[in-house]
Structures are given as C-alpha cells and as structure tokens.
Write a protein that holds these residues in place. Structure first.
Motif, short mmCIF file in Angstrom:
data_model
loop_
_atom_site.label_atom_id
_atom_site.label_comp_id
_atom_site.label_asym_id
_atom_site.label_seq_id
_atom_site.Cartn_x
_atom_site.Cartn_y
_atom_site.Cartn_z
N MET A 66 0.85 -1.34 0.00
CA MET A 66 0.11 -0.01 0.11
C MET A 66 0.86 1.18 0.14
O MET A 66 0.56 2.21 -0.68
N SER A 67 1.85 1.44 0.85
CA SER A 67 2.82 2.42 0.97
C SER A 67 3.43 2.57 -0.54
O SER A 67 3.70 3.67 -0.86
N ALA A 68 3.97 1.61 -1.08
CA ALA A 68 4.59 1.79 -2.42
C ALA A 68 3.56 2.42 -3.39
O ALA A 68 3.88 3.47 -4.40
N SER A 69 2.42 1.88 -3.51
CA SER A 69 1.20 2.42 -4.27
C SER A 69 0.90 3.93 -3.93
O SER A 69 0.82 4.79 -4.83
N TYR A 70 1.06 4.25 -2.59
CA TYR A 70 0.82 5.67 -2.24
C TYR A 70 1.78 6.50 -2.68
O TYR A 70 1.35 7.61 -3.30
N PHE A 71 2.97 6.39 -2.63
CA PHE A 71 4.26 6.92 -3.16
C PHE A 71 4.29 7.14 -4.59
O PHE A 71 4.63 7.99 -5.27
N ILE A 72 3.85 6.07 -5.33
CA ILE A 72 3.82 6.24 -6.88
C ILE A 72 2.47 7.21 -7.21
O ILE A 72 2.82 8.04 -7.98
N GLY A 73 1.44 7.20 -6.52
CA GLY A 73 0.55 8.26 -6.54
C GLY A 73 0.84 9.75 -6.29
O GLY A 73 0.50 10.28 -7.13
N HIS A 74 1.50 9.70 -5.28
CA HIS A 74 2.10 10.91 -4.64
C HIS A 74 3.05 11.74 -5.58
O HIS A 74 2.88 12.91 -5.93
N LYS A 75 3.97 10.75 -6.23
CA LYS A 75 5.12 11.24 -6.82
C LYS A 75 4.73 11.61 -8.19
O LYS A 75 5.08 12.66 -8.82
N PHE A 76 3.72 10.74 -8.92
CA PHE A 76 3.50 10.61 -10.41
C PHE A 76 2.24 11.08 -10.59
O PHE A 76 2.00 11.80 -11.95
N GLY A 77 1.14 10.81 -9.89
CA GLY A 77 -0.36 11.11 -10.03
C GLY A 77 -0.64 10.61 -11.08
O GLY A 77 -0.65 9.38 -11.77
N TYR A 78 -1.89 11.16 -11.79
CA TYR A 78 -2.69 10.64 -12.99
C TYR A 78 -1.90 10.19 -14.28
O TYR A 78 -2.12 9.27 -14.90
N PRO A 79 -1.18 11.34 -14.58
CA PRO A 79 -0.44 11.00 -15.92
C PRO A 79 0.28 9.59 -15.99
O PRO A 79 0.13 8.82 -17.03
N LEU A 80 1.14 9.32 -15.07
CA LEU A 80 1.80 7.84 -15.24
C LEU A 80 0.87 6.67 -15.20
O LEU A 80 0.94 5.86 -15.99
N LEU A 81 -0.31 6.69 -14.27
CA LEU A 81 -1.19 5.69 -14.30
C LEU A 81 -2.02 5.54 -15.59
O LEU A 81 -2.24 4.66 -15.82
N GLU A 82 -2.42 6.85 -15.98
CA GLU A 82 -3.00 6.87 -17.34
C GLU A 82 -2.30 6.16 -18.38
O GLU A 82 -2.77 5.40 -19.29
N LYS A 83 -0.80 6.39 -18.31
CA LYS A 83 0.00 5.97 -19.37
C LYS A 83 0.26 4.31 -19.33
O LYS A 83 0.46 3.74 -20.25
N TYR A 84 0.31 3.93 -18.01
CA TYR A 84 0.89 2.80 -17.71
C TYR A 84 0.00 1.61 -16.86
O TYR A 84 0.29 0.39 -16.98
N GLY A 85 -0.89 2.62 -16.36
CA GLY A 85 -1.67 1.60 -15.57
C GLY A 85 -2.55 0.20 -15.94
O GLY A 85 -2.71 -0.86 -15.34
N ARG A 86 -2.95 0.29 -17.23
CA ARG A 86 -3.68 -0.66 -17.88
C ARG A 86 -2.90 -2.02 -17.86
O ARG A 86 -3.33 -2.97 -17.94
N LYS A 87 -1.21 -1.81 -17.70
CA LYS A 87 -0.77 -3.02 -17.61
C LYS A 87 -0.82 -3.68 -16.45
O LYS A 87 -0.70 -4.94 -16.62
N ILE A 88 -1.27 -3.03 -15.40
CA ILE A 88 -1.80 -3.81 -14.20
C ILE A 88 -2.98 -3.60 -13.74
O ILE A 88 -3.35 -3.78 -12.62
#
Length: 202
Positions: A66-88
C-alpha cells in the motif's frame, strides 16, 4: 493456473513467499489476496506455518505494498497511471470510481477498502494522488492491514480443508457488494447533480 502457481510459491517459500506475493498483489498484479490469506491460514492448520509470524509478514507485506502504491500516486499522479496503469489493470475509470468512494466514506475508505476486491490497491494510489501526508495515510492504512490480515488468516485457520469453498463464496459476495455500492454512489451523484442544476436554473 495463477492460483496453483501461487499456492506452490507460498507452500515452497513460506513467509517470504507470502510477503512478496502481498506486496506485488497490493501494487496491482493479479494476485488473489483473500485466497492467499486463507490458504496461509490453512497451512497454519496443517502445522506448516505458525500463526503469529504469518500474521506479522502479512500485515507488513500488505502495508508496504500500500505504501509503494501511495508513493507512486503521490510522486507521479494521474499521468503515469493513465499511461502505464492498464498493464496492471488500473484505469482512469477505476481511479475515478475510487475517488467517488473517498468522497462518500472519507479517509475511512482506505481502511474499509481492504475488504473490497479491486478497490484495495486503488485506494492507496488515490490517497497519494490526493496528496495526503504519509502520516495520515498510515493512520488509516495500517489498521486496515491488521484487521484484513487477521480476518482472513484466522478464517483459513479455523476452516481447515473447507477454506477454499468458503473464501470463494465470500469473494463473490464482496464483488457483488462493491458493484451495488458503486451503483448507489453513482445514483446519489446524479441525483445531487440534477438538484444542483435545477436550483441554478431558477
């Protein structure tokens, strides 16, 4: 197939396997977390694992994931998840639904979300994207990790040979409950929006 490999992995590597599988599962890889927990409980009932070490590594694994997910969201926000999120299996639509979840239940959504398949790992991303402090995040995520791990490990321990059938039933009803909850949240949102637009039109 994934489940059988996971069972072999846990039975072979024990506590390290549980820890690693939970970290990866919480981040977003397709790991059936509730089934993993109850299977660990089943191994405890057979004497292949011990209760408290299993509980400790499970809480640590889920919280670190959960902490790793939190830091990914905190650091990169929507842009990273929109680009690569579908892979997971993370989409903007799922994140938007999780934001509605937060709007409805507040910070306790992070604690409750542990028990909802498909929402558990998304709540941490959303908390990071919303720029919560890590202290506040931990305050709500840590109890959820403890209660969730305790519930399913204890369930598997007492169910013994029947662990799988009961867990799959619970998982199915949790998914149904999530669908109903999302539908209710959407209906409430549409009703409030319609009322707001009606007031503005006057």
């Amino acid at each position: 197939m994934v489940q059988h490999k996971l069972f072999w992995f846990i039975a072979h590597y024990g506590y390290i396997g549980i820890f690693g599988a939970l970290v990866l599962g919480i981040i977003g890889l397709p790991v059936p977390d509730e089934i993993l927990m109850t299977f660990s409980g089943y191994l405890i009932s057979k004497g292949e694992l011990h209760y408290f070490p299993t509980l400790i590594v499970s809480v640590l694994g889920s919280f670190i994931g959960m902490s790793a997910s939190y830091f990914i969201g905190h650091k990169f926000g929507y842009p990273l998840l929109e680009k690569y999120g579908r892979k997971i299996h993370i989409t903007k639509e799922k994140l938007d639904s999780t934001q509605h979840w937060f709007n409805r239940f507040g910070k306790f959504a992070l604690t409750i979300g542990y028990f909802i398949p498909g929402v558990r790992h998304l709540t941490a991303y959303s908390a990071g994207i919303s720029k919560w402090s890590y202290r506040v995040f931990s305050l709500y995520a840590a109890p959820g990790a403890m209660i969730w791990a305790f519930t399913f490990i204890t369930l598997g321990t007492y169910l013994g040979e029947h662990w799988r059938a009961v867990t799959e039933t619970i998982h199915r009803y949790l998914v149904i409950g999530l669908a109903l909850l999302i539908a209710s949240a959407l209906i409430i949102w549409f009703v409030r929006r319609a009322k707001s637009e009606k007031i503005k039109a006057k």
